[in-house]
Structures are given as C-alpha cells and as structure tokens.
Scaffold this active site. Structure first.
Site, PDB file in Angstrom:
ATOM      1  CG  ASP A  31      13.576   9.607  -8.415  1.00  0.00           C
ATOM      2  OD1 ASP A  31      13.183  10.639  -9.002  1.00  0.00           O
ATOM      3  OD2 ASP A  31      13.999   8.594  -9.006  1.00  0.00           O
ATOM      4  CD  GLU A  83     -11.544   9.218   6.229  1.00  0.00           C
ATOM      5  OE1 GLU A  83     -10.767   8.672   7.013  1.00  0.00           O
ATOM      6  OE2 GLU A  83     -11.841   8.747   5.119  1.00  0.00           O
ATOM      7  CB  CYS A 120     -12.632   6.855   1.498  1.00  0.00           C
ATOM      8  SG  CYS A 120     -11.074   7.446   2.121  1.00  0.00           S
ATOM      9  CB  THR A 163      -1.448   9.971  -0.353  1.00  0.00           C
ATOM     10  OG1 THR A 163      -1.696   9.714   1.033  1.00  0.00           O
ATOM     11  CG2 THR A 163      -0.425   8.977  -0.863  1.00  0.00           C
ATOM     12  CB  SER A 211      -3.928   0.575   3.844  1.00  0.00           C
ATOM     13  OG  SER A 211      -3.069   1.289   2.979  1.00  0.00           O
ATOM     14  CG  HIS A 244     -11.132   5.317  -2.481  1.00  0.00           C
ATOM     15  ND1 HIS A 244     -11.242   6.661  -2.218  1.00  0.00           N
ATOM     16  CD2 HIS A 244     -10.170   4.841  -1.646  1.00  0.00           C
ATOM     17  CE1 HIS A 244     -10.396   6.973  -1.242  1.00  0.00           C
ATOM     18  NE2 HIS A 244      -9.723   5.890  -0.882  1.00  0.00           N
ATOM     19  CE  LYS A 253       0.226  -0.961  -5.559  1.00  0.00           C
ATOM     20  NZ  LYS A 253       1.521  -1.306  -6.091  1.00  0.00           N
ATOM     21  CG  ASN A 328      -7.185  10.045  -0.283  1.00  0.00           C
ATOM     22  OD1 ASN A 328      -8.337  10.131  -0.695  1.00  0.00           O
ATOM     23  ND2 ASN A 328      -6.785   9.059   0.498  1.00  0.00           N
ATOM     24  CB  SER A 364      -9.364   2.474   5.808  1.00  0.00           C
ATOM     25  OG  SER A 364      -8.431   2.579   4.774  1.00  0.00           O
TER      26      SER A 364
HETATM   27  P1  HMG Z   1       5.955   4.549   0.469  1.00  0.00           P
HETATM   28  O1  HMG Z   1       6.574   3.456   1.241  1.00  0.00           O
HETATM   29  O2  HMG Z   1       6.394   5.902   0.799  1.00  0.00           O
HETATM   30  O3  HMG Z   1       6.140   4.398  -1.063  1.00  0.00           O
HETATM   31  O4  HMG Z   1       4.379   4.445   0.730  1.00  0.00           O
HETATM   32  P2  HMG Z   1       6.723   3.166  -1.909  1.00  0.00           P
HETATM   33  O5  HMG Z   1       8.170   3.028  -1.633  1.00  0.00           O
HETATM   34  O6  HMG Z   1       5.846   1.949  -1.708  1.00  0.00           O
HETATM   35  O7  HMG Z   1       6.545   3.766  -3.357  1.00  0.00           O
HETATM   36  C1  HMG Z   1       5.269   3.956  -3.876  1.00  0.00           C
HETATM   37  C2  HMG Z   1       5.276   3.459  -5.339  1.00  0.00           C
HETATM   38  O8  HMG Z   1       6.191   4.271  -6.073  1.00  0.00           O
HETATM   39  C3  HMG Z   1       5.763   2.016  -5.507  1.00  0.00           C
HETATM   40  O9  HMG Z   1       5.043   1.485  -6.609  1.00  0.00           O
HETATM   41  C4  HMG Z   1       7.228   2.187  -5.881  1.00  0.00           C
HETATM   42  O10 HMG Z   1       7.761   1.111  -6.623  1.00  0.00           O
HETATM   43  C5  HMG Z   1       7.165   3.450  -6.717  1.00  0.00           C
HETATM   44  P3  HMG Z   1       4.484  -0.020  -6.574  1.00  0.00           P
HETATM   45  O11 HMG Z   1       5.683  -0.893  -6.465  1.00  0.00           O
HETATM   46  O12 HMG Z   1       3.611  -0.130  -5.345  1.00  0.00           O
HETATM   47  O13 HMG Z   1       3.703  -0.156  -7.849  1.00  0.00           O
HETATM   48  N1  HMG Z   1       8.446   4.193  -6.748  1.00  0.00           N
HETATM   49  C6  HMG Z   1       8.981   4.695  -7.865  1.00  0.00           C
HETATM   50  N2  HMG Z   1       8.586   4.649  -9.168  1.00  0.00           N
HETATM   51  C7  HMG Z   1       9.364   5.278 -10.103  1.00  0.00           C
HETATM   52  N3  HMG Z   1      10.519   5.920  -9.775  1.00  0.00           N
HETATM   53  C8  HMG Z   1      10.944   5.980  -8.506  1.00  0.00           C
HETATM   54  C9  HMG Z   1      10.157   5.350  -7.478  1.00  0.00           C
HETATM   55  N4  HMG Z   1      10.291   5.222  -6.136  1.00  0.00           N
HETATM   56  C10 HMG Z   1       9.208   4.513  -5.704  1.00  0.00           C
HETATM   57  N5  HMG Z   1      12.075   6.615  -8.205  1.00  0.00           N
HETATM   58  C11 HMG Z   1       2.058   4.152   0.677  1.00  0.00           C
HETATM   59  C12 HMG Z   1       3.335   4.250  -0.157  1.00  0.00           C
HETATM   60  C13 HMG Z   1       0.862   3.973  -0.222  1.00  0.00           C
HETATM   61  C14 HMG Z   1       2.162   2.956   1.612  1.00  0.00           C
HETATM   62  C15 HMG Z   1       1.923   5.450   1.518  1.00  0.00           C
HETATM   63  O14 HMG Z   1       1.789   6.567   0.675  1.00  0.00           O
HETATM   64  C16 HMG Z   1       0.763   5.450   2.480  1.00  0.00           C
HETATM   65  O15 HMG Z   1       0.850   4.926   3.590  1.00  0.00           O
HETATM   66  N6  HMG Z   1      -0.383   6.069   2.101  1.00  0.00           N
HETATM   67  C17 HMG Z   1      -1.561   6.184   2.944  1.00  0.00           C
HETATM   68  C18 HMG Z   1      -2.402   4.940   2.908  1.00  0.00           C
HETATM   69  C19 HMG Z   1      -3.068   4.736   1.578  1.00  0.00           C
HETATM   70  O16 HMG Z   1      -3.287   5.663   0.823  1.00  0.00           O
HETATM   71  N7  HMG Z   1      -3.453   3.493   1.291  1.00  0.00           N
HETATM   72  C20 HMG Z   1      -4.172   3.166   0.077  1.00  0.00           C
HETATM   73  C21 HMG Z   1      -5.189   2.060   0.272  1.00  0.00           C
HETATM   74  S1  HMG Z   1      -6.225   2.371   1.677  1.00  0.00           S
HETATM   75  C22 HMG Z   1      -7.351   3.572   1.123  1.00  0.00           C
HETATM   76  O17 HMG Z   1      -7.448   3.835  -0.037  1.00  0.00           O
HETATM   77  C23 HMG Z   1      -8.176   4.255   2.153  1.00  0.00           C
HETATM   78  C24 HMG Z   1      -7.789   5.691   2.470  1.00  0.00           C
HETATM   79  O18 HMG Z   1      -8.190   6.540   1.422  1.00  0.00           O
HETATM   80  C25 HMG Z   1      -8.431   6.110   3.787  1.00  0.00           C
HETATM   81  C26 HMG Z   1      -9.907   5.923   3.992  1.00  0.00           C
HETATM   82  O19 HMG Z   1     -10.570   5.034   3.490  1.00  0.00           O
HETATM   83  O20 HMG Z   1     -10.401   6.704   4.799  1.00  0.00           O
HETATM   84  C27 HMG Z   1      -6.294   5.869   2.638  1.00  0.00           C
END
Ligand code: HMG
Length: 445
Positions: A31, A83, A120, A163, A211, A244, A253, A328, A364
């Site tokens: 979606d 990175e 990051c 992302t 994460s 970030h 959040k 990102n 991270s």
């Molecule tokens: P996912 O499982 O594909 O997505 O992974 P989801 O099912 O959790 O959906 C995401 C959000 O969209 C959720 O919102 C859903 O409810 C919503 P939440 O409940 O969390 O508020 N959603 C919808 N909303 C409206 N209509 C819809 C719909 N469907 C879903 N139809 C995940 C999400 C972040 C896990 C994934 O993208 C991922 O693994 N990302 C990479 C890791 C990441 O970015 N982590 C963030 C924290 S760590 C960080 O920031 C460090 C980093 O930058 C690296 C570094 O430091 O080097 C990553």
C-alpha cells in the site's frame, strides 16, 4: 569565549529519484500509504553510475568553498564521516582533497585529514573533532571542512530497502560562525548493540524492529545525560528539534517520547491531566508490564492532544521536509534535518537569531548524542543560498527496472551494463580504477 560552530553548509543529492509510493510500492505489492503515512517518505535519492561518496562529498565541498571564496590555505582539516567507505586504509578525505586540488589553486598538504566511523552519528562526531581542534587553539585561524557522505543501500528485499538514500552534506566549522554556535554541554547514550552493522560487507545486517527500540532507548539516555549538565529541558527552550532521520516515522516516535519527558512534572502535564490523566509513574504499579501498558495508553492519548500536535507541527515537522524527499543519508541525515528546519524558518519569515535548536544524533551499534545550538545572525543568508530545491527538482525519475539496474551498478560484487542516466556538468565524476585498484576522478566542466 570564542563561539565555534557551523559557518556554512552545502548539500549534494544523488542525481536520481525513486518515487516510493508511485513506483516502488506497486512493484512490492504494498500500500503506497505505508510509505507516505507510515514511514513518512515520498522519494529516495540515488547516485547515477558516475557518482559515489567521493564525488558527492567533493561536489558539496566545492560548492562550499566557491560560495565562501575559500582557498585550500583557509582549510586546516578535512574530516569525512561515512559508513559507505570502500577502503580500510586510505581515507575518503584524501580522495576528496585530491578532487578539490584539481580545481582550486594550491593544495591541502598542511591540512589534517581523517575518516570517522560510528554509523550515522559519525557526522556529528566529526563536527565535534573540528570544534575541539578550534577550541584547543590548534587551528591557526583556519576552518575545518566536515563532509558527511553516504550511499545508503540495503540488500534488495530487506525491509530497509524502503528507506534508502544517497547524498552528501559539507559543513564549514569555524570561529565566529554564521549559522549556529554549538553548546559545550553534550549528552551521550551509548551501548554495545547489534541492531544494524556491516561486518566487512557492503549491505547492512539489520534487525529493523529492534533498531527502532535501540534508537529510542539511547536517545532517551542521551537526553538525560544532557540534562545532567545543562539542566532540565522545556518545550519552549528550543525553536526546532532536529533528530537523526532514518525515515520521518522514526522521528514521530522520538518526538512523542521527548515531549512526554519534557512535560513531566510541569504545568503542561497538570493542564493535560483533566483531559488524559497524569503520566503513569512506575512506583504506582504492581508490575513492569502493568506500568508499560499504562504508558502505552497514555502515549496514545497524548499524541491526540492539541497541545502535543501544535508543538509537533512547530518544532519537529519542519525538520522532516527534505528527508521525505531523499530518504536516509546516514551520516548526513541529522544535518539535513537541521537545514530543513532553518529553511522552514527562512521560508516562513521567522526570526531565529539567538534562538536555540536541540539536536539529537544517532548511530546504530549504538550511540545517541544530544547538544544545543544557538542560531547566529548570518543563518538566513547562508540558507538562502543553498539552491537545494532546484537540485531536488532536477533529479532523474527512475522506473522500477532502472532502479534495480542502478542498485546493481553500485553493488560492489556485481557487474552491470547500465549507461549513465544523466549528463554530468560542472562536477566531479568517477572515471574508473587505477593500477593499485584506487578509484579515479575527474572534474567535468
Ligand atoms: P517494515 O516492517 O517494512 O514496515 O519495516 P512496518 O510494517 O513496520 O511499517 C512501517 C510503519 O508504517 C508502521 O508504523 C506501520 O504501522 C505503518 P508504526 O506502527 O511503526 O508507527 N504502515 C502504514 N501506515 C498507513 N497505511 C498503511 C501502512 N502500512 C504500514 N497502509 C523498518 C520498517 C523501519 C523496520 C524497516 O524500514 C527497516 O528495517 N529500516 C532500516 C532500519 C532503520 O531505519 N531503523 C531505524 C532506527 S536505527 C537508525 O536510525 C540507524 C540507521 O540510520 C543506520 C545507522 O545508524 O548507520 C538505520
């Protein structure tokens, strides 16, 4: 005491654009609102075949030097945070200096160069290094260039693929800066975590859901640590709070948690109590579980209050505008959140000089850092000269098939036959490998 901070900023986005709700989601059978409403993303930036972390970083740094009329003699440090490095020994900053020496008179032979790694948060750490170098009086009147540059790609099929992003932010760190002065007070939240890592591999191993929790836990620790030196934080202390931003939904959040923390034991909490009750206190519950359920319920109610929504719209939402369009950028991400906020203030005619920002960086592995910044008089002029909107609008729109080819073209272990999709002009480009497997670059007029 001399003010030290960010004197100028330039941004270089990868030249390709992937529409997430329009192109990516349909191919994934998802979606589109998962992207627009859930993650909060409209598009990602990607590098064309002749772009990489060096070209994007050098192009941003060149713009910075051109705009400020700098010569290599004015620069005593070049620090690169990334990175996405491709060499375990030779730092990316040497490549960037080499590029800049192709177009500027003089050289950087007396500038200290390095590369910072901590996911990051390394961009912010590089600013710290420059700040400390200037404060220690070792800069001989010179400034530092900090470049945060990344190509944030995930394995295809990984949830993180939603992302991705690529681009560079170049910042000039100087005495008596034009954009923001950094606070000496800082807070850290740091722990040995395995939420996201790249153990000698190009694409990250990610435990995405964890994460998110680690980000929030470390950020909260960093805020408490910051308050232990700078005093309690209050809602009206800060004009904007750039975090970030791996994706805007993450900041939604963090913003809610920060709000709950800042209003605890204040009149705002008391005023809201009639509507949603007081914040649950752990001591009032028989078990941790019962307390956590009560907190979840309180947070759900809190985010629906007008007080919270007004604060979020003013202090957080404006920090997310660029991120929504580019994804990102890892080390550059918190720095585009700051630019986004300043850009919003400039566009809405807001007076910001002397006001403060609270900046929350995160990497991270994991570490969060929080500090305050005071906006300086020259900020409006600096931000007004960025020209970022034109860069974003000029990006080439990828089809899904082209996206897959570009992803493969930047995959270190794949060979692909894709031609460039845009024409380079007035920029550094990657031209191939040299005899020792070094990467080679030229400036194209
Ligand atoms: P996912 O499982 O594909 O997505 O992974 P989801 O099912 O959790 O959906 C995401 C959000 O969209 C959720 O919102 C859903 O409810 C919503 P939440 O409940 O969390 O508020 N959603 C919808 N909303 C409206 N209509 C819809 C719909 N469907 C879903 N139809 C995940 C999400 C972040 C896990 C994934 O993208 C991922 O693994 N990302 C990479 C890791 C990441 O970015 N982590 C963030 C924290 S760590 C960080 O920031 C460090 C980093 O930058 C690296 C570094 O430091 O080097 C990553």
């Amino acid at each position: 005491m001399t003010a030290v901070g960010i004197d100028a900023i330039e941004i270089w986005t990868g030249k390709l654009r992937l529409d997430l709700p329009g192109t990516f989601a349909p191919f994934k059978g998802e979606d589109p609102e998962k992207y627009t409403k859930g993650l909060g993303l409209e598009a990602s930036s990607f590098p064309d075949v002749y772009e990489d972390i060096v070209t994007m970083g050098a192009n941003a740094a060149k713009r910075l030097m051109d705009r400020r009329g700098l010569t290599p003699d004015d620069v005593g440090r070049i620090d690169v945070a990334t990175e996405s490095a491709f060499d375990n020994s030779k730092p990316v900053s040497t490549y960037i200096a080499g590029c800049l020496e192709q177009v500027f008179d003089g050289d950087f032979h007396h500038a200290n160069k390095g590369e910072r790694k901590f996911a990051c948060v390394a961009g912010t750490q590089s600013i710290d290094d420059a700040y400390n170098w200037i404060k220690a009086g070792r800069n001989r009147g010179r400034s530092a260039i900090v470049v945060a540059t990344d190509t944030a790609l995930y394995e295809r099929g990984d949830p993180g693929e939603a992302t991705q992003g690529a681009g560079a932010v170049a910042m000039l760190i100087s005495e008596d800066p034009d954009v923001v002065e950094l606070s000496t007070e800082q807070g850290y939240g740091s722990a040995d975590e395995t939420d996201f890592l790249k153990p000698n591999q190009q694409f990250p191993s990610v435990d995405g859901k964890r994460s998110v929790q680690v980000y929030l836990a470390r950020m909260r620790e960093a805020l408490e640590d910051y308050e232990s030196v700078a005093g309690d934080t209050h809602l009206d202390d800060f004009a904007y709070i750039p975090f970030h931003t791996p994706f805007p939904g993450m900041v939604r959040k963090a913003g809610l948690l920060g709000f709950r923390h800042m209003i605890r034991d204040t009149e705002i909490e008391a005023d809201l109590a009639g509507e949603i009750g007081r914040q649950p206190r752990e001591g009032e519950f028989g078990s941790r579980e019962a307390y956590e359920d009560a907190i979840r319920e309180y947070m759900d109610a809190l985010k629906r209050t007008e007080t919270y929504q007004d604060w979020y719209a003013a202090a957080i939402e404006p920090t997310l505008t660029i991120s929504r369009q580019v994804g990102n950028w890892y080390t550059g991400s918190v720095h585009i959140a700051r630019v986004s906020a300043l850009k919003n203030a400039a566009e809405t005619g807001r007076g910001l000089t002397g006001e403060r920002l609270l900046v929350g960086s995160y990497g991270s592995g994991a570490q969060a850092e929080i500090h305050a910044e005071t906006v300086r008089e020259g900020w409006r002029d600096e931000i007004g000269r960025l020209g970022l909107d034109e860069q974003l609008a000029r990006r080439y729109e990828l089809s899904f098939e082209e996206y897959e080819q570009i992803h493969d073209a930047h995959n270190h272990v794949k060979e692909t036959e894709i031609e460039e999709l845009t024409q380079p002009s007035g920029e550094f480009v990657f031209t191939g490998w040299g005899r020792m497997n070094e990467r080679k670059y030229d400036y194209i007029e």
